[in-house]
Design a protein around this motif. Structure first.
Motif, PDB file in Angstrom:
ATOM      1  N   LEU A   1       0.829  -1.203   0.000  1.00  0.00           N
ATOM      2  CA  LEU A   1       0.000   0.000   0.000  1.00  0.00           C
ATOM      3  C   LEU A   1       0.866   1.257   0.000  1.00  0.00           C
ATOM      4  O   LEU A   1       0.582   2.218  -0.718  1.00  0.00           O
ATOM      5  CB  LEU A   1      -0.933  -0.004   1.204  1.00  0.00           C
ATOM      6  N   GLY A   2       1.947   1.252   0.771  1.00  0.00           N
ATOM      7  CA  GLY A   2       2.863   2.391   0.787  1.00  0.00           C
ATOM      8  C   GLY A   2       3.510   2.625  -0.566  1.00  0.00           C
ATOM      9  O   GLY A   2       3.617   3.766  -1.033  1.00  0.00           O
ATOM     10  N   ILE A   3       3.923   1.549  -1.216  1.00  0.00           N
ATOM     11  CA  ILE A   3       4.525   1.678  -2.552  1.00  0.00           C
ATOM     12  C   ILE A   3       3.507   2.222  -3.541  1.00  0.00           C
ATOM     13  O   ILE A   3       3.814   3.102  -4.358  1.00  0.00           O
ATOM     14  CB  ILE A   3       5.099   0.319  -3.014  1.00  0.00           C
ATOM     15  N   CYS A   4       2.274   1.719  -3.466  1.00  0.00           N
ATOM     16  CA  CYS A   4       1.218   2.210  -4.372  1.00  0.00           C
ATOM     17  C   CYS A   4       0.929   3.692  -4.145  1.00  0.00           C
ATOM     18  O   CYS A   4       0.698   4.436  -5.103  1.00  0.00           O
ATOM     19  CB  CYS A   4      -0.061   1.390  -4.193  1.00  0.00           C
ATOM     20  N   ILE A   5       0.949   4.130  -2.895  1.00  0.00           N
ATOM     21  CA  ILE A   5       0.713   5.551  -2.598  1.00  0.00           C
ATOM     22  C   ILE A   5       1.847   6.403  -3.146  1.00  0.00           C
ATOM     23  O   ILE A   5       1.601   7.477  -3.722  1.00  0.00           O
ATOM     24  CB  ILE A   5       0.524   5.755  -1.080  1.00  0.00           C
ATOM     25  N   LEU A   6       3.088   5.943  -3.001  1.00  0.00           N
ATOM     26  CA  LEU A   6       4.226   6.682  -3.561  1.00  0.00           C
ATOM     27  C   LEU A   6       4.122   6.776  -5.083  1.00  0.00           C
ATOM     28  O   LEU A   6       4.375   7.830  -5.667  1.00  0.00           O
ATOM     29  CB  LEU A   6       5.540   6.029  -3.156  1.00  0.00           C
ATOM     30  N   ILE A   7       3.742   5.684  -5.736  1.00  0.00           N
ATOM     31  CA  ILE A   7       3.569   5.703  -7.187  1.00  0.00           C
ATOM     32  C   ILE A   7       2.439   6.645  -7.574  1.00  0.00           C
ATOM     33  O   ILE A   7       2.557   7.408  -8.547  1.00  0.00           O
ATOM     34  CB  ILE A   7       3.316   4.266  -7.713  1.00  0.00           C
ATOM     35  N   LEU A   8       1.349   6.621  -6.813  1.00  0.00           N
ATOM     36  CA  LEU A   8       0.223   7.509  -7.082  1.00  0.00           C
ATOM     37  C   LEU A   8       0.633   8.978  -6.989  1.00  0.00           C
ATOM     38  O   LEU A   8       0.278   9.780  -7.858  1.00  0.00           O
ATOM     39  CB  LEU A   8      -0.924   7.222  -6.106  1.00  0.00           C
ATOM     40  N   PHE A   9       1.392   9.329  -5.965  1.00  0.00           N
ATOM     41  CA  PHE A   9       1.868  10.705  -5.849  1.00  0.00           C
ATOM     42  C   PHE A   9       2.815  11.074  -6.984  1.00  0.00           C
ATOM     43  O   PHE A   9       2.796  12.195  -7.490  1.00  0.00           O
ATOM     44  CB  PHE A   9       2.542  10.950  -4.498  1.00  0.00           C
ATOM     45  N   GLY A  10       3.665  10.134  -7.388  1.00  0.00           N
ATOM     46  CA  GLY A  10       4.570  10.388  -8.511  1.00  0.00           C
ATOM     47  C   GLY A  10       3.818  10.629  -9.809  1.00  0.00           C
ATOM     48  O   GLY A  10       4.128  11.548 -10.568  1.00  0.00           O
ATOM     49  N   VAL A  11       2.800   9.806 -10.065  1.00  0.00           N
ATOM     50  CA  VAL A  11       1.987   9.992 -11.273  1.00  0.00           C
ATOM     51  C   VAL A  11       1.226  11.307 -11.198  1.00  0.00           C
ATOM     52  O   VAL A  11       1.104  12.021 -12.197  1.00  0.00           O
ATOM     53  CB  VAL A  11       1.034   8.789 -11.463  1.00  0.00           C
ATOM     54  N   PHE A  12       0.726  11.639 -10.015  1.00  0.00           N
ATOM     55  CA  PHE A  12      -0.002  12.894  -9.860  1.00  0.00           C
ATOM     56  C   PHE A  12       0.894  14.090 -10.144  1.00  0.00           C
ATOM     57  O   PHE A  12       0.471  15.046 -10.797  1.00  0.00           O
ATOM     58  CB  PHE A  12      -0.591  13.000  -8.453  1.00  0.00           C
ATOM     59  N   GLU A  13       2.121  14.055  -9.659  1.00  0.00           N
ATOM     60  CA  GLU A  13       3.040  15.165  -9.913  1.00  0.00           C
ATOM     61  C   GLU A  13       3.425  15.252 -11.386  1.00  0.00           C
ATOM     62  O   GLU A  13       3.585  16.337 -11.930  1.00  0.00           O
ATOM     63  CB  GLU A  13       4.297  15.028  -9.053  1.00  0.00           C
TER      64      GLU A  13
ATOM     65  N   LYS B   1       1.617  14.136 -14.033  1.00  0.00           N
ATOM     66  CA  LYS B   1       0.478  14.398 -14.909  1.00  0.00           C
ATOM     67  C   LYS B   1      -0.575  15.252 -14.200  1.00  0.00           C
ATOM     68  O   LYS B   1      -1.774  14.994 -14.319  1.00  0.00           O
ATOM     69  CB  LYS B   1      -0.136  13.083 -15.362  1.00  0.00           C
ATOM     70  N   ARG B   2      -0.142  16.258 -13.490  1.00  0.00           N
ATOM     71  CA  ARG B   2      -1.047  17.098 -12.708  1.00  0.00           C
ATOM     72  C   ARG B   2      -2.160  17.729 -13.543  1.00  0.00           C
ATOM     73  O   ARG B   2      -3.319  17.687 -13.134  1.00  0.00           O
ATOM     74  CB  ARG B   2      -0.267  18.174 -11.974  1.00  0.00           C
TER      75      ARG B   2
ATOM     76  N   ARG C   1      -7.886  17.948 -14.417  1.00  0.00           N
ATOM     77  CA  ARG C   1      -8.982  18.049 -15.386  1.00  0.00           C
ATOM     78  C   ARG C   1      -9.955  16.885 -15.206  1.00  0.00           C
ATOM     79  O   ARG C   1     -11.163  17.059 -15.256  1.00  0.00           O
ATOM     80  CB  ARG C   1      -8.429  18.072 -16.805  1.00  0.00           C
ATOM     81  N   TRP C   2      -9.422  15.673 -14.928  1.00  0.00           N
ATOM     82  CA  TRP C   2     -10.278  14.518 -14.709  1.00  0.00           C
ATOM     83  C   TRP C   2     -11.097  14.679 -13.427  1.00  0.00           C
ATOM     84  O   TRP C   2     -12.270  14.327 -13.387  1.00  0.00           O
ATOM     85  CB  TRP C   2      -9.431  13.251 -14.643  1.00  0.00           C
ATOM     86  N   ILE C   3     -10.488  15.249 -12.369  1.00  0.00           N
ATOM     87  CA  ILE C   3     -11.209  15.482 -11.115  1.00  0.00           C
ATOM     88  C   ILE C   3     -12.311  16.519 -11.320  1.00  0.00           C
ATOM     89  O   ILE C   3     -13.425  16.372 -10.789  1.00  0.00           O
ATOM     90  CB  ILE C   3     -10.230  15.904  -9.997  1.00  0.00           C
ATOM     91  N   GLU C   4     -12.033  17.570 -12.073  1.00  0.00           N
ATOM     92  CA  GLU C   4     -13.074  18.559 -12.371  1.00  0.00           C
ATOM     93  C   GLU C   4     -14.216  17.932 -13.165  1.00  0.00           C
ATOM     94  O   GLU C   4     -15.370  18.244 -12.938  1.00  0.00           O
ATOM     95  CB  GLU C   4     -12.477  19.735 -13.139  1.00  0.00           C
TER      96      GLU C   4
END
Length: 132
Positions: A102-114, A116-117, A122-125
């Protein structure tokens, strides 16, 4: 609700939608906990299947309630499967493996978010424009 959608207010439609979804998910979750998680693995798998199908239906129909409830009950199904594994093996390593993963997935999620912000914001909106 769908047949009478023109006569119902937005709040009534949303509450009916959440109520119907909760009945489906809570019934499956109740079945899982009544029969014992450490005895059978198929109830969490059924709950995970329902949750994934709810998430996909929410994405196709653009209904936030399906996505939110499906995601939360998918997390519950995954946690119950980890619990099943920990009880079956009588060790705590499944919890450790889940936590590290779960920690690794969260780190990857933050990396992808940074990385492809603009696309993600735009997807969240777009998600906020969906039906509740």
């Amino acid at each position: 609700v769908h047949l009478n959608r023109d006569r119902l207010t937005d709040a009534q439609r949303v509450s009916a939608r959440y109520s119907a979804l909760m009945v489906i998910y809570v019934a499956s979750t109740g079945e899982m906990f009544l029969h014992g998680i450490a005895e059978k693995l198929w109830p969490p798998v059924v709950l995970a299947g329902l949750a994934i199908s709810g998430i996909l239906a929410g994405m196709l129909l653009r209904v936030r309630a399906f996505v939110y409830l499906g995601t939360s009950f998918l997390l519950l199904a995954v946690l119950s499967m980890v619990w099943y594994a920990a009880e079956a093996r009588e060790h705590s390593w499944p919890w450790w493996a889940f936590g590290v993963s779960l920690g690794i997935c969260i780190l990857i999620l933050f990396g992808v978010f940074e990385k492809k912000r603009p696309e993600i914001t735009r997807w969240i909106e777009e998600l906020q424009k969906w039906e509740k």
